[in-house]
Write a protein that holds these residues in place. Structure first.
Motif, mmCIF file in Angstrom:
data_model
loop_
_atom_site.group_PDB
_atom_site.id
_atom_site.type_symbol
_atom_site.label_atom_id
_atom_site.label_comp_id
_atom_site.label_asym_id
_atom_site.label_seq_id
_atom_site.Cartn_x
_atom_site.Cartn_y
_atom_site.Cartn_z
ATOM 1 N N ILE A 31 -9.261 -0.095 3.127
ATOM 2 C CA ILE A 31 -8.005 0.372 2.519
ATOM 3 C C ILE A 31 -8.114 0.320 0.996
ATOM 4 N N LEU A 32 -8.688 -0.761 0.468
ATOM 5 C CA LEU A 32 -8.861 -0.879 -0.983
ATOM 6 C C LEU A 32 -9.848 0.148 -1.539
ATOM 7 N N SER A 33 -10.712 0.682 -0.691
ATOM 8 C CA SER A 33 -11.719 1.657 -1.128
ATOM 9 C C SER A 33 -11.269 3.104 -0.967
ATOM 10 N N LEU A 34 -10.046 3.321 -0.489
ATOM 11 C CA LEU A 34 -9.562 4.695 -0.313
ATOM 12 C C LEU A 34 -9.525 5.420 -1.649
ATOM 13 N N PRO A 35 -9.845 6.701 -1.660
ATOM 14 C CA PRO A 35 -9.774 7.444 -2.923
ATOM 15 C C PRO A 35 -8.322 7.587 -3.379
#
Length: 181
Positions: free
Chosen positions: A135-139
């Motif tokens: 989730i933290l890595s979503l664009p």
């Protein structure tokens, strides 16, 4: 004899001491918060693929540091912010976490440490951590490299164009002023 580790109930210290590795994949639907980020459409999500590695780092004059290395990826259909159609984004996360004995130690180290600090647990849900990191890595702005449909590139507001075609009421007044002089 090799120990069997459960990623949803992980004994982090034993996992690191054994330098164990866990790999797996699962359906996106198993991660409800991440699943909410996808858009409906013809594009299908791929499986969530993850790998966890435990390790101990020796420290001179103290106890070894417990580490957990995480890698995860998923192909997630999201909405292109340019053309508003679905785009399949590959979301990848790769992080390392150092574990400490208690919350007080974690809070004290959090400001000065460059690494991510977590509290050690005998019942740690590593799959929730995988979901959090994805989730933290979503664009921030999902986009096609080249959108599948041509986009109208008009910078003019259609309402403004219609207003420009109507006669200017002040122009009519200016005409009346000239004729009365």
């Amino acid at each position: 004899m090799e120990k069997k580790f459960d990623p949803q109930h992980l004994d982090v210290v034993a996992f690191a001491r054994d330098e164990a590795v866990l790999e797996g994949q699962g359906a996106l639907q198993a991660m409800s918060r991440l699943c909410q980020e996808q858009v409906d459409g013809d594009v299908l999500a791929g499986p969530v693929v993850w790998c966890l590695e435990g390790r101990l780092e020796p420290q001179s004059g103290g106890a070894d540091h417990v580490w957990l290395d995480l890698e995860a990826s998923v192909a997630l259909p999201m909405q292109c912010q340019r053309c508003l159609t679905p785009v399949l984004e590959t979301v990848q996360a790769q992080r390392s976490f150092r574990f400490v004995a208690d919350e007080a130690t974690a809070a004290a180290l959090d400001d000065e440490a460059e690494e991510d600090i977590l509290v050690v647990s005998r019942d740690f849900d590593a799959l929730a951590l995988v979901e959090d990191e994805l989730i933290l890595s979503l664009p921030l702005v999902p986009l096609h490299e080249v959108c599948p449909e041509a986009l109208p590139m008009s910078a003019v507001d259609p309402e403004f164009e219609q207003a420009a075609e109507r006669p200017n009421p002040f122009g009519v007044l200016a005409g009346l002023k000239k004729s009365s002089s």
